[in-house]
Write a protein that holds these residues in place. Structure first.
Motif, PDB file in Angstrom:
ATOM      1  N   ILE A  80      58.070 -35.422  36.703  1.00 44.60           N
ATOM      2  CA  ILE A  80      57.181 -35.866  35.719  1.00 44.60           C
ATOM      3  C   ILE A  80      57.834 -35.135  34.471  1.00 44.60           C
ATOM      4  O   ILE A  80      57.857 -35.811  33.466  1.00 44.60           O
ATOM      5  CB  ILE A  80      55.855 -35.130  35.989  1.00 44.60           C
ATOM      6  N   GLN A  81      58.193 -34.083  34.558  1.00 43.27           N
ATOM      7  CA  GLN A  81      59.140 -33.394  33.361  1.00 43.27           C
ATOM      8  C   GLN A  81      60.274 -34.206  32.858  1.00 43.27           C
ATOM      9  O   GLN A  81      60.383 -34.216  31.871  1.00 43.27           O
ATOM     10  CB  GLN A  81      59.320 -31.889  33.593  1.00 43.27           C
ATOM     11  N   ASP A  82      60.980 -34.659  33.950  1.00 45.85           N
ATOM     12  CA  ASP A  82      62.256 -35.429  33.554  1.00 45.85           C
ATOM     13  C   ASP A  82      61.637 -36.717  32.839  1.00 45.85           C
ATOM     14  O   ASP A  82      62.387 -36.918  31.589  1.00 45.85           O
ATOM     15  CB  ASP A  82      62.957 -35.899  34.676  1.00 45.85           C
ATOM     16  N   LYS A  83      60.725 -37.267  33.119  1.00 45.54           N
ATOM     17  CA  LYS A  83      60.217 -38.366  32.362  1.00 45.54           C
ATOM     18  C   LYS A  83      59.728 -38.235  30.934  1.00 45.54           C
ATOM     19  O   LYS A  83      59.860 -39.016  30.220  1.00 45.54           O
ATOM     20  CB  LYS A  83      59.277 -39.184  33.174  1.00 45.54           C
ATOM     21  N   CYS A 109      57.247 -27.458  27.092  1.00 44.96           N
ATOM     22  CA  CYS A 109      57.475 -27.717  28.610  1.00 44.96           C
ATOM     23  C   CYS A 109      57.429 -29.310  28.750  1.00 44.96           C
ATOM     24  O   CYS A 109      58.583 -29.742  29.482  1.00 44.96           O
ATOM     25  CB  CYS A 109      56.293 -27.248  29.274  1.00 44.96           C
ATOM     26  N   LEU A 110      56.658 -30.018  28.006  1.00 45.57           N
ATOM     27  CA  LEU A 110      56.594 -31.486  28.034  1.00 45.57           C
ATOM     28  C   LEU A 110      57.834 -32.131  27.383  1.00 45.57           C
ATOM     29  O   LEU A 110      58.493 -33.107  27.844  1.00 45.57           O
ATOM     30  CB  LEU A 110      55.281 -32.041  27.785  1.00 45.57           C
ATOM     31  N   MET A 111      58.078 -31.674  26.008  1.00 39.15           N
ATOM     32  CA  MET A 111      58.839 -32.489  25.116  1.00 39.15           C
ATOM     33  C   MET A 111      60.360 -32.133  25.466  1.00 39.15           C
ATOM     34  O   MET A 111      61.347 -32.749  25.346  1.00 39.15           O
ATOM     35  CB  MET A 111      58.572 -32.211  23.680  1.00 39.15           C
ATOM     36  N   PHE A 112      60.522 -30.523  25.635  1.00 42.23           N
ATOM     37  CA  PHE A 112      61.986 -30.216  25.854  1.00 42.23           C
ATOM     38  C   PHE A 112      62.258 -29.573  27.067  1.00 42.23           C
ATOM     39  O   PHE A 112      63.448 -29.011  27.469  1.00 42.23           O
ATOM     40  CB  PHE A 112      61.983 -29.016  24.768  1.00 42.23           C
ATOM     41  N   ALA A 113      61.531 -29.799  28.344  1.00 44.86           N
ATOM     42  CA  ALA A 113      61.724 -29.234  29.536  1.00 44.86           C
ATOM     43  C   ALA A 113      61.936 -27.618  29.595  1.00 44.86           C
ATOM     44  O   ALA A 113      63.042 -27.228  30.268  1.00 44.86           O
ATOM     45  CB  ALA A 113      62.872 -29.975  30.290  1.00 44.86           C
ATOM     46  N   ASP A 114      61.302 -26.861  28.852  1.00 40.34           N
ATOM     47  CA  ASP A 114      61.533 -25.463  28.666  1.00 40.34           C
ATOM     48  C   ASP A 114      60.480 -24.704  29.301  1.00 40.34           C
ATOM     49  O   ASP A 114      59.338 -24.656  28.961  1.00 40.34           O
ATOM     50  CB  ASP A 114      61.387 -24.849  26.962  1.00 40.34           C
ATOM     51  N   GLY A 115      60.798 -24.424  30.503  1.00 42.74           N
ATOM     52  CA  GLY A 115      59.876 -23.748  31.476  1.00 42.74           C
ATOM     53  C   GLY A 115      59.192 -24.780  32.297  1.00 42.74           C
ATOM     54  O   GLY A 115      58.833 -25.995  31.963  1.00 42.74           O
TER      55      GLY A 115
END
Length: 329
Positions: free
Chosen positions: A279-282, A96-102
């Motif tokens: 947040i996720q994009d950053k 989720c945090l590193m790869f924006a998966d989910g």
């Protein structure tokens, strides 16, 4: 089956965070009572293995869809349900945090759908029942297939229930269920076969590494470190090489959405959705498992290797930080 934020209302997302947090707290309590320190490296390496395996989308023939392993059943058959559940949280958090998966807002739901059923229903119910009177490769394969099929069906059904509770009118409940369940039945069968093959290898090499299974008498057993080294090497090969030939077809959830709406995603608008997306994009340094400024395939291999390393480090650091598997005085 990684849900996006757009599929959930804030209330449902918050509820699923609370449910997943409660199970995580229970798991922490149980693990702190264990004293098997060999589980620390096993937890890290199996976490990296499942992370890598989730990068491989396999085509479901005749559907135009693809699927990937969830991994909860595999982890828990090795580690037990509590440790497997916490390892899955680590994997999903990194994705989720590193790869924006989910989606970040949907993380609690993804933990519940992909980790809770596989770890607690798959391992503590199905695996334990099948292995009750001793293990064999046939029983391991049967438990793996039944466990993966049942838990994936439960996870897919939970996605439809969470979407219904969120009021996503673009995905009517009956229509959504009618496409979600059959496609995830196919995915569950494939996952079960792969899971069974990995667990049979471990059973032949070092049976006591499997949860709830005692060592069997063999003249020669593969050294513990060698088993983990093979699993780690497999994770590197999968993440760094085989990930490059993963199917590009939409996964089971995306395919189901497209069957109803004509698009693989549901759009979301509103301040809270923008907040979590911002947040996720950053934080996502390798979005969609690639470099931000390039479409080179090297980005996929790099993402797989780096992601696996981070999962191992996260598992080992957390085990030591929270004093998991410490020998009792």
């Amino acid at each position: 089956m990684h849900m996006a934020d757009a599929l959930l209302s804030p209330a449902v997302a918050g509820t699923m965070y609370a449910c997943s947090t409660a199970v995580a707290a229970y798991s922490v309590t149980k693990i702190r009572k264990e004293d098997d320190q060999t589980k620390i490296p096993t937890m890290g390496i199996m976490g990296a293995f499942v992370f890598a395996a989730q990068m491989i989308n396999f085509t479901i023939p005749g559907t135009g869809s693809s699927g990937h392993l969830c991994g909860g059943m595999l982890l828990s058959a090795m580690l037990g349900a509590p440790a497997g559940f916490l390892t899955m949280i680590g994997i999903l958090l990194i994705q989720c945090l590193m790869f924006a998966d989910g989606g970040l807002m949907a993380l609690g739901a993804n933990v519940w759908n992909m980790a809770f059923y596989g770890c607690f229903i798959g391992a503590m119910v199905i695996w334990r029942l099948v292995m009750k009177n001793g293990a064999s490769k046939k029983k391991i394969m049967a438990a793996s297939i039944i466990g993966c099929v049942v838990t994936l069906q439960l996870g897919a059904f939970s996605v439809t229930l969470e979407t219904l509770a969120s009021g996503i009118t673009e995905l009517p409940f009956t229509a959504f269920v009618s496409v979600m369940q059959p496609i995830h039945l196919c995915i569950g069968l494939v996952e079960g076969i792969i899971t069974g093959a990995v667990l049979c290898f471990v059973y032949e090499a070092r049976p006591e590494l499997l949860w709830g299974i005692e060592a069997v008498d063999k003249k020669e057993k593969m050294p513990y470190k060698k088993v983990l080294a093979i699993l780690l090497a497999m994770a590197v090969i999968i993440a760094g090489g085989l990930s490059l030939v993963a199917s590009s077809l939409p996964d089971g959830l995306e395919w189901s959405i497209s069957k109803i709406t004509g698009a693989t995603e549901v759009e979301s608008t509103g301040g809270i959705y923008n907040f979590f997306a911002g947040i996720q994009d950053k934080l996502a340094i390798l979005p969609d498992y690639g470099f931000k400024s390039s479409d080179t395939i090297a980005g996929t291999s790099f993402s797989g290797i780096v992601g696996g390393v981070v999962v191992i480090l996260l598992c080992v650091v957390c085990c030591n930080l929270f004093k998991f598997f410490r020998k009792k005085a």
